[in-house]
Design a protein around this motif. Sequence first.
Motif, PDB file in Angstrom:
ATOM      1  N   TYR A 217      19.530  -8.490 -24.702  1.00 34.67           N
ATOM      2  CA  TYR A 217      21.305  -7.532 -24.879  1.00 34.67           C
ATOM      3  C   TYR A 217      22.125  -8.291 -24.422  1.00 34.67           C
ATOM      4  O   TYR A 217      21.686  -9.891 -23.792  1.00 34.67           O
ATOM      5  N   ILE A 218      23.127  -9.383 -25.229  1.00 36.22           N
ATOM      6  CA  ILE A 218      24.091  -9.899 -24.806  1.00 36.22           C
ATOM      7  C   ILE A 218      25.478  -8.663 -24.425  1.00 36.22           C
ATOM      8  O   ILE A 218      25.702  -7.895 -25.435  1.00 36.22           O
ATOM      9  N   SER A 219      25.475  -8.065 -22.945  1.00 33.98           N
ATOM     10  CA  SER A 219      27.250  -7.755 -22.830  1.00 33.98           C
ATOM     11  C   SER A 219      27.928  -8.771 -21.695  1.00 33.98           C
ATOM     12  O   SER A 219      27.543  -9.725 -21.491  1.00 33.98           O
ATOM     13  N   ASN A 220      29.359  -8.371 -22.068  1.00 32.35           N
ATOM     14  CA  ASN A 220      30.020  -9.960 -21.915  1.00 32.35           C
ATOM     15  C   ASN A 220      30.845  -8.896 -20.832  1.00 32.35           C
ATOM     16  O   ASN A 220      31.750  -7.729 -21.124  1.00 32.35           O
ATOM     17  N   PRO A 221      31.506  -9.015 -20.065  1.00 34.63           N
ATOM     18  CA  PRO A 221      31.315 -11.196 -19.284  1.00 34.63           C
ATOM     19  C   PRO A 221      30.214 -11.741 -18.801  1.00 34.63           C
ATOM     20  O   PRO A 221      29.121 -10.377 -18.538  1.00 34.63           O
ATOM     21  N   PRO A 222      29.437 -12.462 -19.095  1.00 39.43           N
ATOM     22  CA  PRO A 222      28.234 -13.356 -19.022  1.00 39.43           C
ATOM     23  C   PRO A 222      27.843 -12.554 -16.724  1.00 39.43           C
ATOM     24  O   PRO A 222      28.952 -13.267 -16.675  1.00 39.43           O
ATOM     25  N   GLY A 223      26.417 -11.992 -17.367  1.00 39.68           N
ATOM     26  CA  GLY A 223      26.685 -12.519 -15.451  1.00 39.68           C
ATOM     27  C   GLY A 223      26.822 -10.382 -15.171  1.00 39.68           C
ATOM     28  O   GLY A 223      26.786 -10.548 -13.606  1.00 39.68           O
ATOM     29  N   ASN A 224      28.103  -9.667 -15.827  1.00 39.20           N
ATOM     30  CA  ASN A 224      28.196  -8.562 -15.565  1.00 39.20           C
ATOM     31  C   ASN A 224      27.005  -7.660 -15.203  1.00 39.20           C
ATOM     32  O   ASN A 224      25.847  -8.326 -15.661  1.00 39.20           O
ATOM     33  N   THR A 225      27.122  -6.457 -14.283  1.00 41.49           N
ATOM     34  CA  THR A 225      25.924  -5.832 -13.493  1.00 41.49           C
ATOM     35  C   THR A 225      25.828  -4.657 -14.767  1.00 41.49           C
ATOM     36  O   THR A 225      24.924  -3.407 -13.902  1.00 41.49           O
ATOM     37  N   ALA A 226      25.855  -3.938 -16.067  1.00 41.62           N
ATOM     38  CA  ALA A 226      25.461  -3.382 -16.737  1.00 41.62           C
ATOM     39  C   ALA A 226      23.962  -2.974 -16.852  1.00 41.62           C
ATOM     40  O   ALA A 226      23.087  -4.315 -17.159  1.00 41.62           O
ATOM     41  N   ARG A 227      23.475  -2.140 -17.464  1.00 41.41           N
ATOM     42  CA  ARG A 227      22.111  -1.187 -16.362  1.00 41.41           C
ATOM     43  C   ARG A 227      22.133  -0.967 -18.511  1.00 41.41           C
ATOM     44  O   ARG A 227      23.311  -0.675 -19.013  1.00 41.41           O
ATOM     45  N   VAL A 228      20.783  -1.801 -19.223  1.00 42.03           N
ATOM     46  CA  VAL A 228      21.273  -1.274 -20.947  1.00 42.03           C
ATOM     47  C   VAL A 228      19.421  -0.692 -20.674  1.00 42.03           C
ATOM     48  O   VAL A 228      18.453  -0.922 -20.355  1.00 42.03           O
ATOM     49  N   HIS A 229      19.741   0.524 -21.757  1.00 47.63           N
ATOM     50  CA  HIS A 229      18.277   1.088 -22.147  1.00 47.63           C
ATOM     51  C   HIS A 229      18.319   2.924 -22.951  1.00 47.63           C
ATOM     52  O   HIS A 229      20.010   2.778 -23.517  1.00 47.63           O
ATOM     53  N   GLN A 230      17.145   2.728 -23.968  1.00 45.94           N
ATOM     54  CA  GLN A 230      17.453   4.127 -24.565  1.00 45.94           C
ATOM     55  C   GLN A 230      17.069   4.931 -24.441  1.00 45.94           C
ATOM     56  O   GLN A 230      15.839   4.913 -23.227  1.00 45.94           O
ATOM     57  N   HIS A 231      17.110   6.191 -25.268  1.00 43.49           N
ATOM     58  CA  HIS A 231      16.399   7.659 -24.958  1.00 43.49           C
ATOM     59  C   HIS A 231      15.674   7.882 -26.748  1.00 43.49           C
ATOM     60  O   HIS A 231      16.314   8.437 -28.021  1.00 43.49           O
ATOM     61  N   LEU A 232      14.677   6.762 -27.084  1.00 43.18           N
ATOM     62  CA  LEU A 232      14.791   6.809 -28.430  1.00 43.18           C
ATOM     63  C   LEU A 232      12.548   8.005 -29.111  1.00 43.18           C
ATOM     64  O   LEU A 232      12.906   7.995 -28.066  1.00 43.18           O
ATOM     65  N   ASN A 233      12.565   7.608 -29.984  1.00 38.42           N
ATOM     66  CA  ASN A 233      11.581   8.463 -30.717  1.00 38.42           C
ATOM     67  C   ASN A 233      10.534   7.714 -30.190  1.00 38.42           C
ATOM     68  O   ASN A 233      10.188   6.657 -30.187  1.00 38.42           O
ATOM     69  N   ILE A 234       9.454   8.461 -29.305  1.00 36.41           N
ATOM     70  CA  ILE A 234       8.378   7.762 -29.588  1.00 36.41           C
ATOM     71  C   ILE A 234       7.488   6.632 -30.435  1.00 36.41           C
ATOM     72  O   ILE A 234       8.000   7.283 -31.961  1.00 36.41           O
ATOM     73  N   GLY A 235       7.490   5.355 -29.973  1.00 38.34           N
ATOM     74  CA  GLY A 235       7.029   4.677 -31.277  1.00 38.34           C
ATOM     75  C   GLY A 235       8.111   3.906 -31.851  1.00 38.34           C
ATOM     76  O   GLY A 235       7.809   2.587 -32.523  1.00 38.34           O
ATOM     77  N   ASP A 236       9.626   4.297 -31.405  1.00 35.87           N
ATOM     78  CA  ASP A 236      10.623   3.460 -31.450  1.00 35.87           C
ATOM     79  C   ASP A 236      10.947   1.942 -30.859  1.00 35.87           C
ATOM     80  O   ASP A 236      12.174   1.033 -30.867  1.00 35.87           O
ATOM     81  N   GLY A 237      10.498   2.343 -29.551  1.00 35.38           N
ATOM     82  CA  GLY A 237      10.536   1.383 -29.012  1.00 35.38           C
ATOM     83  C   GLY A 237       9.356  -0.070 -28.388  1.00 35.38           C
ATOM     84  O   GLY A 237       8.153   0.078 -28.814  1.00 35.38           O
ATOM     85  N   ASP A 238       9.269  -0.491 -26.807  1.00 30.64           N
ATOM     86  CA  ASP A 238       8.841  -1.181 -26.727  1.00 30.64           C
ATOM     87  C   ASP A 238       7.442  -0.206 -25.278  1.00 30.64           C
ATOM     88  O   ASP A 238       6.888  -1.295 -24.690  1.00 30.64           O
ATOM     89  N   VAL A 239       7.921   0.878 -24.837  1.00 29.49           N
ATOM     90  CA  VAL A 239       6.757   1.637 -23.873  1.00 29.49           C
ATOM     91  C   VAL A 239       5.645   1.346 -24.855  1.00 29.49           C
ATOM     92  O   VAL A 239       5.598   1.689 -25.584  1.00 29.49           O
TER      93      VAL A 239
END
Length: 291
Positions: A217-239
């Motif tokens: 994931y790329i968010s601007n400006p570079p180095g910002n402290t944003a946290r990124v996650h999703q709440h997807l259906n089971i099987g649609d992500g990397d868990v």
Amino acid sequence: MVRIALDPTPWHHSHSLLEFPDVAARLGFEHLQLTPHADFAPFFRHPKADDDLVRALRKRAADAGVTIPALLPVQRISSPDERLRVAAVRNLTRVIELAVELGVPVINTEFSGRPELPEESEDAFYRSFEQLLPLIEREGVRLNIDPHPDDFVEDGLDAWRVIRGLNSPSVGFVYVASHTFHMGDRARTLIPELGNRLGTVYAADTFDHRRSHGLRYISNPPGNTARVHQHLNIGDGDVDWTELFGALRSSGFLEREDALIVSNVFAEDEDADASARHQLSRLRELVGGHS
């Protein structure tokens, strides 16, 4: 046996609070976790429910054949701003009263501090619980805490240490699958250490933001402290659901009558009914031991 509950957040925009038990029943769920709602206990604000609304909600749940095993309030109990912390303690005190009136034994919440002020937030957390813990223990309520991304404690093991420092069996841990990669991706080692202090698991999928050398994931400006996650259906992500449920099974969580799994997908509002049915089916398979 562990219970599976629905998080009704995807229906907040289309249904009233009193309709949520009917929504859960229609989708095949026997249990419902109440999440922050303008008519009950909104985010960071004083609860708005009165005795009449509590009685009406209890009746609607009973009529639908749905139980409410848990409430989810979010209050700034670890805020370094003393005014906000004091308000949060008052608000959460009222939530505890509502839980008792509803006959709800569990409150799931978040630390709600600030990551840029970890020492001040931890101090505020313990000061809040000096006031809250006697009430929690007196009322026989179980309170579990989720180390949410962008909180003063995000790593799962560090969060458990903070909770353990309260020295009370009335306070436990919420393991949120969609926060896996912010918590350190340590289900296999953390869940056995939590033991019976693991009270609730939230089930939704997410992508691993750490992959591709941190450039997934790329968010601007570079180095910002944003946290990124999703709440997807089971099987649609990397868990790794096989690993997670293997740890839950070996720890005995899936056999406990007081254990709770909450389906909390927030990324499929356009098809929320189908998403909820998918979640219930997959969770039943996972609890039953099928990967």
